[in-house]
Each structure stands twice: as C-alpha cells, then as structure tokens.
Design a protein around this motif. Structure first.
Motif, PDB file in Angstrom:
ATOM      1  N   GLY A 181       0.809  -1.218   0.000  1.00  0.00           N
ATOM      2  CA  GLY A 181       0.000   0.000   0.000  1.00  0.00           C
ATOM      3  C   GLY A 181       0.834   1.255   0.000  1.00  0.00           C
ATOM      4  N   GLY A 182       2.046   1.165  -0.547  1.00  0.00           N
ATOM      5  CA  GLY A 182       2.885   2.349  -0.674  1.00  0.00           C
ATOM      6  C   GLY A 182       2.410   3.236  -1.807  1.00  0.00           C
ATOM      7  N   MET A 183       3.294   4.087  -2.296  1.00  0.00           N
ATOM      8  CA  MET A 183       2.893   5.096  -3.276  1.00  0.00           C
ATOM      9  C   MET A 183       2.356   4.468  -4.561  1.00  0.00           C
ATOM     10  N   VAL A 238      -6.310  -4.209  -0.560  1.00  0.00           N
ATOM     11  CA  VAL A 238      -4.921  -3.779  -0.433  1.00  0.00           C
ATOM     12  C   VAL A 238      -4.348  -4.418   0.824  1.00  0.00           C
ATOM     13  N   VAL A 239      -3.276  -5.175   0.657  1.00  0.00           N
ATOM     14  CA  VAL A 239      -2.627  -5.874   1.761  1.00  0.00           C
ATOM     15  C   VAL A 239      -1.328  -5.144   2.087  1.00  0.00           C
ATOM     16  N   GLU A 240      -1.190  -4.725   3.329  1.00  0.00           N
ATOM     17  CA  GLU A 240      -0.035  -3.901   3.718  1.00  0.00           C
ATOM     18  C   GLU A 240       0.441  -4.309   5.112  1.00  0.00           C
ATOM     19  N   ALA A 241       1.758  -4.260   5.311  1.00  0.00           N
ATOM     20  CA  ALA A 241       2.325  -4.633   6.614  1.00  0.00           C
ATOM     21  C   ALA A 241       1.992  -3.607   7.689  1.00  0.00           C
ATOM     22  N   ARG A 242       1.942  -2.326   7.302  1.00  0.00           N
ATOM     23  CA  ARG A 242       1.669  -1.278   8.292  1.00  0.00           C
ATOM     24  C   ARG A 242       1.041  -0.079   7.606  1.00  0.00           C
ATOM     25  N   ALA A 243       0.215   0.629   8.333  1.00  0.00           N
ATOM     26  CA  ALA A 243      -0.379   1.855   7.817  1.00  0.00           C
ATOM     27  C   ALA A 243       0.650   2.988   7.889  1.00  0.00           C
ATOM     28  N   PRO A 244       0.497   4.019   7.053  1.00  0.00           N
ATOM     29  CA  PRO A 244       1.450   5.124   7.080  1.00  0.00           C
ATOM     30  C   PRO A 244       1.302   5.969   8.335  1.00  0.00           C
ATOM     31  N   ARG A 245       2.367   6.707   8.660  1.00  0.00           N
ATOM     32  CA  ARG A 245       2.277   7.692   9.740  1.00  0.00           C
ATOM     33  C   ARG A 245       1.273   8.768   9.348  1.00  0.00           C
ATOM     34  N   ARG A 246       0.495   9.203  10.318  1.00  0.00           N
ATOM     35  CA  ARG A 246      -0.521  10.221  10.047  1.00  0.00           C
ATOM     36  C   ARG A 246      -0.107  11.607  10.521  1.00  0.00           C
ATOM     37  N   THR A 247       0.820  11.672  11.455  1.00  0.00           N
ATOM     38  CA  THR A 247       1.290  12.962  11.955  1.00  0.00           C
ATOM     39  C   THR A 247       2.794  12.906  12.156  1.00  0.00           C
ATOM     40  N   TRP A 248       3.406  14.070  12.171  1.00  0.00           N
ATOM     41  CA  TRP A 248       4.830  14.184  12.473  1.00  0.00           C
ATOM     42  C   TRP A 248       5.093  15.595  13.003  1.00  0.00           C
ATOM     43  N   PRO A 249       6.190  15.770  13.731  1.00  0.00           N
ATOM     44  CA  PRO A 249       6.462  17.078  14.339  1.00  0.00           C
ATOM     45  C   PRO A 249       6.614  18.176  13.284  1.00  0.00           C
ATOM     46  N   ALA A 250       6.162  19.377  13.643  1.00  0.00           N
ATOM     47  CA  ALA A 250       6.314  20.522  12.740  1.00  0.00           C
ATOM     48  C   ALA A 250       7.786  20.742  12.430  1.00  0.00           C
ATOM     49  N   ALA A 259      -1.482  10.721   1.672  1.00  0.00           N
ATOM     50  CA  ALA A 259      -2.566  11.276   0.858  1.00  0.00           C
ATOM     51  C   ALA A 259      -3.289  10.176   0.074  1.00  0.00           C
ATOM     52  N   LEU A 260      -2.532   9.247  -0.476  1.00  0.00           N
ATOM     53  CA  LEU A 260      -3.147   8.146  -1.220  1.00  0.00           C
ATOM     54  C   LEU A 260      -3.895   7.194  -0.290  1.00  0.00           C
ATOM     55  N   TRP A 261      -3.308   6.926   0.881  1.00  0.00           N
ATOM     56  CA  TRP A 261      -3.955   6.030   1.849  1.00  0.00           C
ATOM     57  C   TRP A 261      -5.295   6.592   2.307  1.00  0.00           C
ATOM     58  N   GLU A 262      -5.326   7.899   2.563  1.00  0.00           N
ATOM     59  CA  GLU A 262      -6.589   8.527   2.963  1.00  0.00           C
ATOM     60  C   GLU A 262      -7.645   8.406   1.868  1.00  0.00           C
ATOM     61  N   ARG A 263      -7.216   8.514   0.617  1.00  0.00           N
ATOM     62  CA  ARG A 263      -8.166   8.321  -0.487  1.00  0.00           C
ATOM     63  C   ARG A 263      -8.675   6.878  -0.511  1.00  0.00           C
ATOM     64  N   LEU A 264      -7.793   5.920  -0.255  1.00  0.00           N
ATOM     65  CA  LEU A 264      -8.224   4.527  -0.210  1.00  0.00           C
ATOM     66  C   LEU A 264      -9.257   4.317   0.891  1.00  0.00           C
ATOM     67  N   GLU A 265      -9.037   4.933   2.045  1.00  0.00           N
ATOM     68  CA  GLU A 265      -9.967   4.774   3.168  1.00  0.00           C
ATOM     69  C   GLU A 265     -11.357   5.318   2.838  1.00  0.00           C
ATOM     70  N   SER A 266     -11.411   6.276   1.916  1.00  0.00           N
ATOM     71  CA  SER A 266     -12.698   6.906   1.590  1.00  0.00           C
ATOM     72  C   SER A 266     -13.479   6.149   0.523  1.00  0.00           C
ATOM     73  N   ARG A 267     -12.877   5.111  -0.057  1.00  0.00           N
ATOM     74  CA  ARG A 267     -13.507   4.440  -1.187  1.00  0.00           C
ATOM     75  C   ARG A 267     -14.193   3.150  -0.751  1.00  0.00           C
ATOM     76  N   PRO A 268     -15.508   3.012  -0.991  1.00  0.00           N
ATOM     77  CA  PRO A 268     -16.209   1.782  -0.598  1.00  0.00           C
ATOM     78  C   PRO A 268     -15.759   0.553  -1.379  1.00  0.00           C
TER      79      PRO A 268
END
Length: 403
Positions: free
Chosen positions: A13-15, A33-45, A118-127
């Motif tokens: 589920g990478g790029m 989509v089969v993935e070992a881990r979900a992407p990081r959602r936040t990181w320090p400014a 950004a791509l992962w979030e789009r995947l989450e929104s798709r039924p």
C-alpha cells in the motif's frame, strides 16, 4: 464473491500500490490492499522525511486524476523551476529552466510519507477498497479463478488478479518464482535534510563526482534534501563523520554553490542496485514499481516509473473490461507488459550508463562527457526534448498521465 474475494488484490500500500488501487476503484473494481503497516498520520512541525521524490508532470497528472493532489499540496510540496547539473571531472554543465518553455515549474519535490498518506486517505474513503493491515503473507497459489494469498492469521484472500507492488525485495515475485537480472552497485545513497547558507533558488542541483553523484533538492522552507551516492569505502567514511565534518565535506562536494551547508537532522543510507524482473506478468499476476524494476537514483525516476506502471496496468484492465475480457488473462496483462517493459529497460540502461560514464576520472572519458554536457546545453532542440520528457509531453503515455 465471499468476504475474502476481490477483483484485484494489491500487495503493497505504498505510493505505487495505492495509486494503482485507486485507479482500479475508479473503474468500479473491488480491490483489497494488503499492507504490513499503515502510514504515519502525523509528524512534528518542521520535520522532513529523509526519503523524498522528484515528481514529474506526468506523475502529477496521475495523482490529480486520482483525487490525491489537493491533499498532497496541503501536506506540503516544493516546486522546482530549474535544474543545474555539472561534472566535477570535466567542468561540463547543463542548465534547464521552466521559463524557457513558458511553464511554472519542472516538477515537485514531495516527501514519500506525504504521498503515501494522501493516497492512503483516499483509499480509506472508497467503498470499493478493503484495507488489510497489519498483514503477513505466508503463501501464494494459483487457482482456477485467479490467485489466492494465505495470511499468517489464517485468512485466505482470493482475487482474479494479484498485483505485486511490494518493493524491490518483493515477496510475491519470489513466491511466484519470477527471476530477476541485475547487479549491486558498490554504492550507497546517503540521504539527509540540510540547511544551506544561501537560498536554493527553487533549483535542483546535481554534481557528478567520481565516487557518485550529489543531488540537492529544494524544499519549500529553504532547506534541501540531499541524495549523495558514494562508493563503499567513501560511504563508510561519510557516515562515520560527525555533523560538523559531514557538513564541511558536503559543502566542499557542492563547490560552495549554496554557501556553507549544515546537516539539519539524521542521516540514513540505502544500498543501490540495478534489478529487472525477467517477466512482469503471469496469468492472474502482475508486477509494478520496484517489484518489477529497481533503478539508480541519479535521475530520481524510480517513483515516476512506478506510477506510469500503475497507470498503464489500470488502462489495460479498463480495455479488458470494455471488451468483456477477464482482467487476469495474459492477453490483458501482456498489453501492460509490452507498454512498459521496453521503456523501463531503456531507462534502467540509460541510468546505468550515466553511472558508469560519470563514475570514472579517466581524462579522455571526462573530456568527452564534459563536451557532451556543454554541447547539449547549447543545442536548444536537445534540451527541449529532455525538458519535454520531464514535463510529461512524450508520446505514448497512459490515459491517466496524458495532458
């Protein structure tokens, strides 16, 4: 279909894998989509991912059409408007400027984690999309209806088409017993985020050194991301330096083009390899991205090639559906392989030739390559051809990547 069946299973589920899965969802196909881990959602400014990609205009078009570009720009992109390339051994140089073509930029530098999120979030929104993570794959077998994945938790996932987007050390490629050809380079790519004393001018800078190329890629906040490829012993030396000594070595290697350059965070190194799968497809199975090909990073083309793979395979599936053919048939998949294998092989060969040409300090070779760079810089048609390719104006692009 039962709960574990899909039209398409994408491993990775990478790029590249996420982009392909979105393209399939846009066609109304059911995708897992089969993935070992979900992407990081936040990181320090202020923190910048050590891994960044130089996205071409064709890649930008793909991401726009998949609905991810707006979120990518929200998370942060850095346009580059010029490229300056020069050779340490000959003094040859070439300069590209988007203004010469009336374009706003030549491309964008984007953090890999930004692209993936950004791509992962789009995947989450798709039924149409089912995300399976964290997941460990333990087996693969061909069935009369396609391919079946076996997971460590005991689940069996069935799909008419299985797509491997799981990187250059692809488990799926190994389980399918698809051999590769290639070789390891005696080089590692050292990556870091640095702060130059002078403004980078929204310019991608690259200097060819005998031990390997150094690239300084501009970031929106004035910093640069570096990719410094160096041979075994030289890479060891650079990685062993403290921050001050590494900064001095980096400043010297860049010929002070941006003044004093200071490391602004951790460093990492990736071993470099050229690798090409001997075939991209089998009945019910296709390889895309680094699972199909791994390339030297000196031109930053790895992700761009992978996104074109994703777009071309999606186009092949769309044609098969319109002609009422099975998406897992070799007829369908070989259309993708024919469209991409030759172009990918040509790019791999070109980058390997550049690496070898610029990796020697023999005087006659240095003189020839310096002459070649300088002549190309002065020959407008050649420069325009190279810039057109970078801007995605070359013919034969898949529909998602076309102007």
């Amino acid at each position: 279909m039962n709960a574990n069946d899909s039209d398409v299973i994408v491993v990775g589920g990478g790029m590249v894998g996420a982009a392909f899965a979105l393209a399939c969802a846009d066609q109304g196909l059911g995708v897992t989509v089969v993935e070992a881990r979900a992407p990081r959602r936040t990181w320090p400014a202020g923190e910048v991912d050590l891994r960044v990609s130089a996205l071409s205009r064709a890649s930008e078009r793909i991401l726009r059409r998949l609905g991810a570009w707006e979120r990518i720009t929200e998370l942060g992109v850095s346009p580059y408007r010029q490229m300056r390339v020069w050779d340490a051994g000959s003094g040859g140089r070439i300069h590209f400027d988007a203004a010469d073509l009336g374009e706003p930029d030549l491309g964008h530098i984007v953090e890999n984690r930004v692209l993936q999120l950004a791509l992962w979030e789009r995947l989450e929104s798709r039924p149409e999309v089912t995300l399976v993570w964290p997941a460990t794959i333990t087996g693969l077998r061909r069935t009369p209806d396609g391919q079946e994945l076996v997971l460590a938790d005991g689940r069996h996932l069935q799909g008419r088409l299985l797509v491997a987007a799981d990187g250059r050390d692809s488990l799926i490629r190994d389980l399918a017993q698809i051999p590769t050809r290639g070789w390891d380079y005696d080089q590692r790519a050292i990556v870091a985020t640095v702060t130059p004393a002078q403004w980078h001018q929204e310019t991608a800078w690259q200097r060819f050194l005998p031990a390997g190329p150094l690239a300084l890629l501009p970031l929106a906040d004035g910093r640069c991301s570096i990719v410094w490829s160096a041979g075994g012993s030289r890479a060891d030396e650079l990685l062993a330096l403290d921050d001050a000594a590494f900064s001095d070595a980096l400043t010297e290697a860049s010929e002070h083009r941006l003044g004093l350059i200071r490391v602004a965070g951790p460093r990492a190194a990736v071993a470099l390899r050229l690798q090409h799968a001997q075939r991209y497809v089998e009945p019910g199975l296709a390889l895309i991205g680094d699972a199909a090909h791994a390339i030297h990073p000196l031109a930053g083309q790895g992700v761009n090639l992978g996104l074109l793979d994703a777009a071309e395979l999606a186009a092949a599936l769309d044609l098969a559906r319109r002609r009422r053919r099975d998406i897992g048939l070799l007829w369908t998949l070989r259309r993708y392989e024919r469209a991409r294998r030759g172009d990918n092989l040509a790019m791999l060969a070109a980058m390997d030739a550049f690496k070898r040409l610029f990796g020697t300090d023999l005087a006659p070779v240095a003189a020839l390559r310096g002459l070649g760079l300088s002549l190309t810089d002065r020959w407008a048609p050649a420069k325009r051809l190279l810039m057109d390719r970078a801007l995605g104006r070359n013919p034969g692009l898949p529909p998602l990547a076309r102007p």
